[in-house]
Scaffold this active site. Structure first.
Site, short mmCIF file in Angstrom:
data_model
loop_
_atom_site.label_atom_id
_atom_site.label_comp_id
_atom_site.label_asym_id
_atom_site.label_seq_id
_atom_site.Cartn_x
_atom_site.Cartn_y
_atom_site.Cartn_z
N ASN A 157 0.81 -1.22 0.00
CA ASN A 157 0.00 0.00 0.00
C ASN A 157 0.84 1.27 0.00
O ASN A 157 0.38 2.31 -0.44
CB ASN A 157 -0.95 0.00 1.21
CG ASN A 157 -0.26 -0.39 2.50
OD1 ASN A 157 0.36 -1.44 2.59
ND2 ASN A 157 -0.36 0.45 3.50
N HIS A 207 -13.62 -1.04 -0.04
CA HIS A 207 -13.46 0.41 -0.24
C HIS A 207 -12.17 0.81 -0.94
O HIS A 207 -11.99 1.96 -1.31
CB HIS A 207 -13.64 1.16 1.09
CG HIS A 207 -12.48 1.12 2.03
ND1 HIS A 207 -11.56 2.15 2.09
CD2 HIS A 207 -12.07 0.21 2.94
CE1 HIS A 207 -10.66 1.86 3.03
NE2 HIS A 207 -10.94 0.69 3.55
N CYS A 330 -2.47 5.13 8.31
CA CYS A 330 -2.63 4.51 9.61
C CYS A 330 -1.57 4.98 10.58
O CYS A 330 -1.78 5.00 11.78
CB CYS A 330 -2.53 3.00 9.47
SG CYS A 330 -3.50 2.39 8.11
#
Ligand SMILES: *Cc1c(COP(=O)(O)O)cnc(C)c1O
Length: 401
Positions: A157, A207, A330
């Protein structure tokens, strides 16, 4: 003009997903586990969504378990597999309590792995090379007779690197055919084909591909007796209790189907825009690309700039109408540099200057060029204020002066 370039954090809801969801948020409110008509209709929609998602993924409908998203799927895969391994066989020596994962996983994997270690499991964290790749030989070398699970993400990611998961899992199975293989395919599914043939478990999240937030799936290969993670009313064939999220499942399936239908064209279009943006950003002095130059997600652009704070750059971009991120969302809010950038060998001070643009949707060449211009301007502004930047010489102040 606002430019959204943070598709790896979340993607806007696709129109197809919204349309598939609306009936189940309005008239089709039945509880899919009840027996009267509005409930039976909801149940049918849920099973249609499961069949459609399975078809898009090339798996069997009974291998798809809907969850609340990527984090839950990752937790379930790791905790469920290790629970299974730890109670394997009649003799203690038959038990498999060893987990292998990598240094660049999402926190949903790494934090879960560390929790399992605190519960007494054995943990090996594989290193990666400077492009972020895991070596199949190293993965196999870490596997022993007691290894229950190897978990390797498909695409990262933060830096977009795509792992050779088919080679890694083949090498693992050659070493120990009993070892289960899991892949976190949250960033890749719906965007590029996921070669999950050698895997037993796969995590997905809606999502990140234009579906709604709060739904995902764990694909569990037929024959793998993964124990339940959520206990309760016995939904999802007893393996994942909780009243079914019918609208979410319908939206997820629609996002997957649209992603699959548009995959080839979108991947080609986004790769071209990605490479254009990378080339423009690398013209900014003292910048470098992070992640693999070729084996990377179509829309993923991650760079570091010396003598700039990534967070401050992201705020500067935001003031100019560009949404991007620094490291992972995060971990933002913390001042530690990203564990992924440290794992690929970047020194702390350089890892701090990271910015990630992830492209998708209807982003255009004009928008990409605008991102590059704005970034160049904001980087120059921030450097002019930096104590470690020599404004006159236009270079980092050499260490020791
Ligand atoms: C976003 C993400 C997750 C978590 O998914 P959620 O559905 O947001 O819980 C897990 N793994 C990767 C690689 C991700 O990018």
């Amino acid at each position: 003009m606002h430019i959204y370039a943070d598709y790896a954090a979340t993607a806007p809801l696709r129109r197809e997903a919204l349309e598939a969801m609306t009936p189940w948020l309005t008239d089709g409110y039945g509880n899919a586990s009840s027996i009267y008509r509005v409930a039976r209709e909801a149940k049918r929609a849920l099973e249609d969504a499961r069949r459609s998602a399975a078809a898009s993924l090339g798996v069997l409908p009974e291998e798809v378990y809907f969850t609340s998203g990527g984090t839950e799927s990752d937790n379930w895969a790791l905790k469920g597999a290790l629970e299974l391994g730890a109670r394997q066989g009649d003799e203690p020596r038959e038990r498999r309590r060893h987990l292998v994962t990598t240094a660049i996983e999402h926190p949903a994997i790494l934090q879960t792995a560390q929790w399992l270690e605190r519960q007494g499991m054995d943990l090996t964290i594989l290193p990666v090379d400077e492009a972020g790749l895991v070596s199949p030989e190293r993965a196999a070398a870490a596997v022993g007779g007691d290894t229950q699970l190897v978990s390797v993400m498909h695409a990262n990611n933060e830096i977009g690197t795509i792992q050779p998961i088919e080679d890694i899992f083949r090498a693992v199975k050659a070493k120990n055919p009993q070892t289960l293989c899991h892949t976190d395919a949250v960033q890749s599914a719906g965007h590029i084909p996921v070669p999950w043939e050698g895997a037993d478990l796969m995590s997905l999240s809606a999502h990140k591909m234009g579906g709604p937030k709060g739904i995902g799936a764990l694909v569990v290969r037929r024959g793998v007796r993964l124990p339940a993670f959520m206990h309760g009313g016995g939904h999802e064939r007893g393996r994942r209790s909780g009243t079914e999220n019918v609208a979410g499942a319908a939206g997820f399936a629609a996002a997957l189907a649209t992603g699959a239908a548009e995959m080839e064209r979108e991947a080609a279009r986004l790769s071209a825009l990605r490479d254009r943006l990378i080339a423009a950003l690398l013209r900014i002095p003292y910048s470098r690309l992070t992640g693999h130059p070729v084996r990377r997600l179509p829309g993923s652009v991650s760079v570091v700039f010396e003598c700039v704070e990534g967070e401050s750059l992201v705020l500067g971009l935001d003031m100019n109408g560009v949404s991007a991120s620094s490291g992972s969302a995060c971990s933002s809010g913390s001042l530690d540099p990203s564990h992924v950038l440290l794992a690929i060998g970047l020194p702390h001070e350089i890892a701090h200057g990271s910015v990630r643009f992830t492209l998708g949707g209807d982003i255009s060449e004009t928008a990409v060029d605008r991102i590059a211009d704005i970034t160049a301007r904001v980087v120059a502004e921030r450097r002019a204020m930096s104590p470690v930047w020599d404004e006159k010489a236009q270079r980092p102040i050499p260490f020791g002066t």
